[in-house]
Design an enzyme around this catalytic site. Sequence first.
Site, PDB file in Angstrom:
ATOM      1  N   HIS A   5      -6.879  15.533   2.443  1.00 55.53           N
ATOM      2  CA  HIS A   5      -6.847  14.398   2.317  1.00 55.53           C
ATOM      3  C   HIS A   5      -6.834  13.684   0.806  1.00 55.53           C
ATOM      4  O   HIS A   5      -7.580  14.456   0.137  1.00 55.53           O
ATOM      5  CB  HIS A   5      -7.266  12.995   2.734  1.00 55.53           C
ATOM      6  CG  HIS A   5      -6.440  13.464   4.253  1.00 55.53           C
ATOM      7  ND1 HIS A   5      -7.318  13.660   5.546  1.00 55.53           N
ATOM      8  CD2 HIS A   5      -5.702  12.375   5.459  1.00 55.53           C
ATOM      9  CE1 HIS A   5      -6.472  13.374   6.800  1.00 55.53           C
ATOM     10  NE2 HIS A   5      -5.363  13.014   6.690  1.00 55.53           N
ATOM     11  N   HIS A   6      -6.245  13.244   0.294  1.00 54.54           N
ATOM     12  CA  HIS A   6      -5.936  12.413  -0.956  1.00 54.54           C
ATOM     13  C   HIS A   6      -7.191  12.176  -1.501  1.00 54.54           C
ATOM     14  O   HIS A   6      -7.905  11.240   0.091  1.00 54.54           O
ATOM     15  CB  HIS A   6      -4.517  11.775  -1.410  1.00 54.54           C
ATOM     16  CG  HIS A   6      -4.799  10.201  -0.324  1.00 54.54           C
ATOM     17  ND1 HIS A   6      -5.251   8.790  -0.478  1.00 54.54           N
ATOM     18  CD2 HIS A   6      -4.427  10.578   0.979  1.00 54.54           C
ATOM     19  CE1 HIS A   6      -4.970   7.967   0.425  1.00 54.54           C
ATOM     20  NE2 HIS A   6      -4.407   8.823   1.012  1.00 54.54           N
ATOM     21  N   LYS A  45      -0.606 -14.932   4.476  1.00 56.59           N
ATOM     22  CA  LYS A  45      -1.366 -15.860   5.312  1.00 56.59           C
ATOM     23  C   LYS A  45      -0.455 -14.721   7.008  1.00 56.59           C
ATOM     24  O   LYS A  45       1.407 -14.700   6.463  1.00 56.59           O
ATOM     25  CB  LYS A  45      -0.977 -17.142   5.662  1.00 56.59           C
ATOM     26  CG  LYS A  45      -1.968 -18.057   4.413  1.00 56.59           C
ATOM     27  CD  LYS A  45      -1.515 -19.433   4.931  1.00 56.59           C
ATOM     28  CE  LYS A  45      -0.124 -19.577   4.559  1.00 56.59           C
ATOM     29  NZ  LYS A  45       0.603 -20.700   4.652  1.00 56.59           N
ATOM     30  N   GLY A  72      -8.585   9.922  11.167  1.00 54.03           N
ATOM     31  CA  GLY A  72      -8.119   9.120  12.736  1.00 54.03           C
ATOM     32  C   GLY A  72      -7.974  10.630  13.600  1.00 54.03           C
ATOM     33  O   GLY A  72      -7.824  10.728  14.680  1.00 54.03           O
ATOM     34  N   GLY A  79       0.950  -0.990   0.361  1.00 50.49           N
ATOM     35  CA  GLY A  79       0.202  -0.114  -0.016  1.00 50.49           C
ATOM     36  C   GLY A  79       0.812   1.266  -0.264  1.00 50.49           C
ATOM     37  O   GLY A  79       2.164   0.773  -0.017  1.00 50.49           O
ATOM     38  N   ALA A 139      -0.770   4.228  16.720  1.00 46.65           N
ATOM     39  CA  ALA A 139      -0.721   6.044  16.603  1.00 46.65           C
ATOM     40  C   ALA A 139      -1.649   6.783  15.357  1.00 46.65           C
ATOM     41  O   ALA A 139      -1.834   6.094  14.568  1.00 46.65           O
ATOM     42  CB  ALA A 139       0.591   6.386  15.980  1.00 46.65           C
ATOM     43  N   LYS A 147      -8.356   7.709   0.196  1.00 48.35           N
ATOM     44  CA  LYS A 147      -8.299   7.333   1.324  1.00 48.35           C
ATOM     45  C   LYS A 147      -9.869   6.983   2.337  1.00 48.35           C
ATOM     46  O   LYS A 147     -11.456   7.452   1.812  1.00 48.35           O
ATOM     47  CB  LYS A 147      -8.582   8.818   2.473  1.00 48.35           C
ATOM     48  CG  LYS A 147      -8.609   8.368   3.974  1.00 48.35           C
ATOM     49  CD  LYS A 147      -7.773   9.388   4.958  1.00 48.35           C
ATOM     50  CE  LYS A 147      -8.017   9.499   6.589  1.00 48.35           C
ATOM     51  NZ  LYS A 147      -7.177   8.383   6.684  1.00 48.35           N
ATOM     52  N   PHE A 196       2.131   9.849  12.691  1.00 50.48           N
ATOM     53  CA  PHE A 196       3.340   8.941  12.925  1.00 50.48           C
ATOM     54  C   PHE A 196       4.072  10.508  12.318  1.00 50.48           C
ATOM     55  O   PHE A 196       4.835  10.647  12.947  1.00 50.48           O
ATOM     56  CB  PHE A 196       3.784   8.078  12.226  1.00 50.48           C
ATOM     57  CG  PHE A 196       3.516   6.869  12.400  1.00 50.48           C
ATOM     58  CD1 PHE A 196       3.802   6.251  13.368  1.00 50.48           C
ATOM     59  CD2 PHE A 196       2.671   6.016  11.791  1.00 50.48           C
ATOM     60  CE1 PHE A 196       3.083   5.002  14.227  1.00 50.48           C
ATOM     61  CE2 PHE A 196       1.992   4.725  11.955  1.00 50.48           C
ATOM     62  CZ  PHE A 196       2.707   4.423  13.108  1.00 50.48           C
TER      63      PHE A 196
END
Length: 256
Positions: free
Chosen positions: A135-136, A40, A145, A13, A105, A139, A108
């Site tokens: 934001h982009h 997994k 958050g 990602g 968090a 999202k 960051f």
Amino acid sequence: MSKLRVAVIGARGRMGAEAVKAVNAADDLELVAALGRDDKRETLTEAGAEVAVELTHPDASPANVAFCVRHGIHAVVGTTGWSEERLATLRGQLADAPGTGVLIAPNFGIGAVLTMRFAQQAARFFESVEIVELHHPGKADAPSGTAVRTAQLIGEARAAAGLPAQPDATSSALDGARGADVAGVPVHAVRLRGLVAHQEVLFGDEGETFTLRHDSMNRGSFMPGVLLGVRRIGGAPGLTLGLEHFMDLRGLDLDG
Ligand SMILES: NC(=O)c1ccc[n+]([C@@H]2O[C@H](COP(=O)([O-])OP(=O)(O)OC[C@H]3O[C@@H](n4cnc5c(N)ncnc54)[C@H](O)[C@@H]3O)[C@@H](O)[C@H]2O)c1
Ligand SMILES: O=C(O)C1=N[C@H](C(=O)O)CCC1
């Protein structure tokens, strides 16, 4: 000295790819696993990971973190969308895993952590406060958050200072026009191509306004915070909410 064995979950990602680069570039860390959606979770134990960086999706994160906790792997979680209910479940899981640490968090970015602290400190001085997060458009969650946490901290500070609910004479509004109410603070979410992660906290009172703004221009901005979490989480058993607990915020105390 042996290197800390680190895994990244969500490695393909936007954030995970950046975390892989950051871990690979750190002399004291060894990347032992990089998990995508189809891998997994057992890959973590097979690789002998000591710390997992979790950067996926709000719907996937709790199960990933639960697996880590069950296997004594410390987790540094950047995925947002952790509700009070999910946090309570995680606290229960951690109670059965003494010695294991989880850091969640919402942001960051060092500047974002400072914005939250400054907003908390300013909250009692102003009648009005609103948050705009930008934001982009990729999202998954809204509000961010970070915005939710900022609003909660402001709400707590206003309550501790005995401030009443902020006045708002709006008696007619289109749905969403006044944003989402988080702890009494209106929060507005903008999604715009070209943006990464940005937040403004706007305070107002008689004849003045005061604005705090933080901008993450790229995802590299989050990496010093991610690495700080990775290096510190092994010494912090239980649940830690917010990177500020691993930062030296002396001089920025809330009631001193
Ligand atoms: N705390 C912070 O500072 C910070 C900063 C940026 C983003 N975020 C949060 O991090 C999360 C990821 O953001 P992003 O922009 O990288 O999202 P993204 O969509 O680019 O990446 C998420 C990745 O996780 C993968 N994934 C989904 N479910 C998975 C699973 N069960 N196991 C393994 N991989 C899985 C997806 O395939 C994808 O590659 C979001 O919740 C975002 O809000 C936090
Ligand atoms: O890009 C994202 O997604 C971000 N999510 C976090 C949030 O929701 O606050 C942090 C900023 C970037």
